[in-house]
Design a protein around this motif. Structure first.
Motif, PDB file in Angstrom:
ATOM      1  N   GLY A 308      10.116  18.259   0.541  1.00  0.00           N
ATOM      2  CA  GLY A 308      11.219  18.275  -0.697  1.00  0.00           C
ATOM      3  C   GLY A 308      10.688  17.031  -1.609  1.00  0.00           C
ATOM      4  N   ALA A 309      10.189  16.306  -1.323  1.00  0.00           N
ATOM      5  CA  ALA A 309       9.576  15.239  -2.407  1.00  0.00           C
ATOM      6  C   ALA A 309       8.358  15.688  -3.133  1.00  0.00           C
ATOM      7  N   GLY A 310       7.512  16.631  -2.568  1.00  0.00           N
ATOM      8  CA  GLY A 310       6.437  17.184  -3.114  1.00  0.00           C
ATOM      9  C   GLY A 310       5.444  16.566  -3.722  1.00  0.00           C
ATOM     10  N   GLU A 311       5.273  16.649  -4.975  1.00  0.00           N
ATOM     11  CA  GLU A 311       4.369  15.953  -5.680  1.00  0.00           C
ATOM     12  C   GLU A 311       4.361  14.330  -5.701  1.00  0.00           C
ATOM     13  N   ARG A 312       5.554  14.158  -5.634  1.00  0.00           N
ATOM     14  CA  ARG A 312       6.015  12.340  -5.376  1.00  0.00           C
ATOM     15  C   ARG A 312       5.441  11.904  -4.326  1.00  0.00           C
ATOM     16  N   SER A 313       5.450  12.806  -3.197  1.00  0.00           N
ATOM     17  CA  SER A 313       5.214  12.093  -1.925  1.00  0.00           C
ATOM     18  C   SER A 313       3.654  11.875  -1.988  1.00  0.00           C
ATOM     19  N   ILE A 314       2.725  12.866  -2.430  1.00  0.00           N
ATOM     20  CA  ILE A 314       1.369  12.574  -2.772  1.00  0.00           C
ATOM     21  C   ILE A 314       1.075  11.578  -3.610  1.00  0.00           C
ATOM     22  N   ASP A 315       1.791  11.433  -4.745  1.00  0.00           N
ATOM     23  CA  ASP A 315       1.716  10.261  -5.747  1.00  0.00           C
ATOM     24  C   ASP A 315       1.779   8.985  -5.235  1.00  0.00           C
ATOM     25  N   LEU A 316       2.787   8.760  -4.302  1.00  0.00           N
ATOM     26  CA  LEU A 316       3.183   7.539  -3.639  1.00  0.00           C
ATOM     27  C   LEU A 316       1.801   7.015  -2.969  1.00  0.00           C
ATOM     28  N   LEU A 317       1.145   7.914  -2.282  1.00  0.00           N
ATOM     29  CA  LEU A 317       0.024   7.245  -1.360  1.00  0.00           C
ATOM     30  C   LEU A 317      -1.487   7.494  -2.048  1.00  0.00           C
ATOM     31  N   PHE A 318      -1.522   8.425  -3.050  1.00  0.00           N
ATOM     32  CA  PHE A 318      -2.926   8.881  -3.150  1.00  0.00           C
ATOM     33  C   PHE A 318      -3.078   8.529  -4.850  1.00  0.00           C
ATOM     34  N   PRO A 319      -4.136   8.666  -5.384  1.00  0.00           N
ATOM     35  CA  PRO A 319      -4.611   8.350  -6.925  1.00  0.00           C
ATOM     36  C   PRO A 319      -4.072   9.607  -7.377  1.00  0.00           C
TER      37      PRO A 319
END
Length: 476
Positions: A308-319
């Motif tokens: 559900g968090a989507g892009e925000r999940s990836i943005d939290l851990l990745f550049p």
């Protein structure tokens, strides 16, 4: 908890140290191919040794000595074959001959992994679960240090592969020292080891193909399509690496909760093995139903808010350059829930003495994932939604394997699926996904808020549905 944290450390640190999706994709192409084999050797070795030592603990020292010799032989053969096949694997499968040196270095891992797994198997079979947990934790810590430290050497994917290889060699030595040499003078012969090892290895190889062959296909098929459209070999390989790197970001996040199910299988296997060995089918059925209930509830708790968090999940851990990989995240999150349950069902089958049934379920899943992924990639073309196509192939394979495996478990043990829990988890997972997506904030704060809102909504929904009212396995 430690395995999840270490998985997140690797997920966060390695892409940053390597610097680009293409470099991360290059490493992923190597480690994924290696992981299919190391997971096979690890599972087959530790389950074989656990089975043989648990059957007669009084003769465990004799079994241990024979197990070390068997592990050395298996590791030597696997490492030699992988090293010899490195040029073919790099050129014909991945369409990237420059990967051959990395595969050659990585072949050393296959020598050490059976030794480490044998140590785990001895401790598991003799029910020294605390010592097993310490050794397992030590391996995860060493692997994390090796990958992160190697990636920080400035040598790109090669540095990370060298670091990982070093960590495996060290932990193989630690396993031998921790368990001891055992005692000479008897124990099972090689044929008895092979009788258990071969079917478990066959099923594990197939099931790990279901889990990770999508990465290999995404790399190889996309590179081949790009070359067919006129791109030079190196350019095509680099573009394919970028897709793999982006895809791996989403896959890495979806994989982290899967570590929970791996730990669960280590406990379930000896329980089912002993129960079925003594004719206690009812006890085995109760253990399996409880394990499935725990797995369903915990996996959906992790994966639904993440999707559900989507892009925000990836943005939290990745550049920021990796955020585009979010297009595959919801599909991969669902696929990982299904695959984890499939792996648990297959572990039950092997523990019940039916490893070829597990292999049958896995090979059907592998056929489906290969066929649907290749079809999907060609359908969208090299400039289309290749990451989504690969994720859908993974989902199809995991679903097929799960349905077949659970059908076979039911035939072996009777009704084991907690249907009520499954339905409530699906409903609560939908609520969690919607709650996570509804959070309007962006950035790191938005990611944390989304994940938190999804988890709280999930637990609240389960409470309202009555699922959390008892810790006992439920039938309905």
């Amino acid at each position: 908890g430690l395995f999840v944290v270490l998985g997140l450390v690797v997920t966060w640190a390695v892409p940053r140290l390597l610097g680009s999706p293409a470099a991360y994709g290059r490493l992923t192409a190597v480690t994924t191919a290696l992981a299919i084999l190391t997971n096979t050797l690890t599972t087959a070795s530790h389950q074989t040794v656990s089975k043989l030592t648990s059957e007669d603990e009084g003769r465990a020292p004799l079994t241990t000595r024979r197990a070390w010799l068997f592990a050395l032989a298996v590791g030597a053969v696997a490492a030699a074959l992988f090293a010899a096949a490195s040029p073919l694997l790099a050129g014909a499968v991945f369409r990237d001959p420059t990967l051959a040196p990395l595969f050659l270095v990585a072949s050393i891992v296959l020598l050490g992994i059976p030794l480490y797994a044998t140590g785990i198997g001895v401790l598991n079979g003799t029910r020294e679960f605390a010592a097993q947990a310490r050794l397992d934790a030590g391996f995860s810590i060493a692997r994390t240090i090796g990958l992160v430290g190697g990636a920080g050497l400035g040598l790109g994917a090669l540095g990370a592969v060298v670091g990982y290889t070093t960590s495996v060699v060290v932990m193989a030595a630690v396993a031998v020292a921790a368990v001891g040499n055992g005692r000479a003078g008897g124990g099972p012969d090689a044929r008895r080891f092979l009788a258990f090892f071969v079917p478990i290895a066959a099923y594990t190889l197939a099931s790990n193909g279901v889990l990770q062959i999508d990465i290999e296909l995404l790399k190889g098929v996309t590179a081949a399509m790009l070359r067919a459209e006129g791109h030079e070999a190196i350019e095509a390989a680099t573009l394919a690496d970028a897709h793999v790197g982006l895809y791996r970001t989403a896959q890495s996040l979806a994989f982290v909760p899967y570590q929970l199910s791996i730990a669960l299988t280590l406990v379930v296997f000896p329980l089912v093995s002993r129960a079925t060995g003594t004719g206690d089918v009812a006890g085995a059925r109760t253990a399996v139903r409880g394990a499935l209930r725990f797995a369903v509830l915990s996996l959906v708790l992790c994966e639904a808010p993440l999707a559900g968090a989507g892009e925000r999940s990836i943005d939290l851990l990745f550049p920021a350059a990796f955020v585009a990989g979010a297009d595959a995240l919801p599909i991969l999150a669902l696929a990982q829930v299904l695959f984890a349950l499939f792996a648990l069902a297959c572990t039950v089958l092997t523990g019940a003495g039916r490893p070829w049934h597990a292999f049958g379920a896995a090979i059907l899943g592998l056929i489906v994932v290969v066929a649907t992924t290749i079809f999907g990639l060609h359908a969208v073309g090299p400039t289309g939604a290749v990451r989504v196509a690969a994720a859908l192939g993974a989902l199809a394979g995991a679903l097929t394997g799960l349905v077949v495996a659970l059908t076979l478990v039911r035939r072996a043990l009777g009704p084991v699926i907690p249907w009520g829990t499954l339905l409530r988890a699906v409903l609560a997972g939908g609520v969690a996904y919607a709650a996570a997506r509804a959070v309007p904030l962006e950035g790191a704060l938005g990611a944390i808020a989304s994940l938190g809102a999804g988890a709280l909504a999930y637990l609240a929904a389960l409470g309202l549905l009555g699922e959390l009212g008892t810790l006992r396995p439920r039938r309905a």
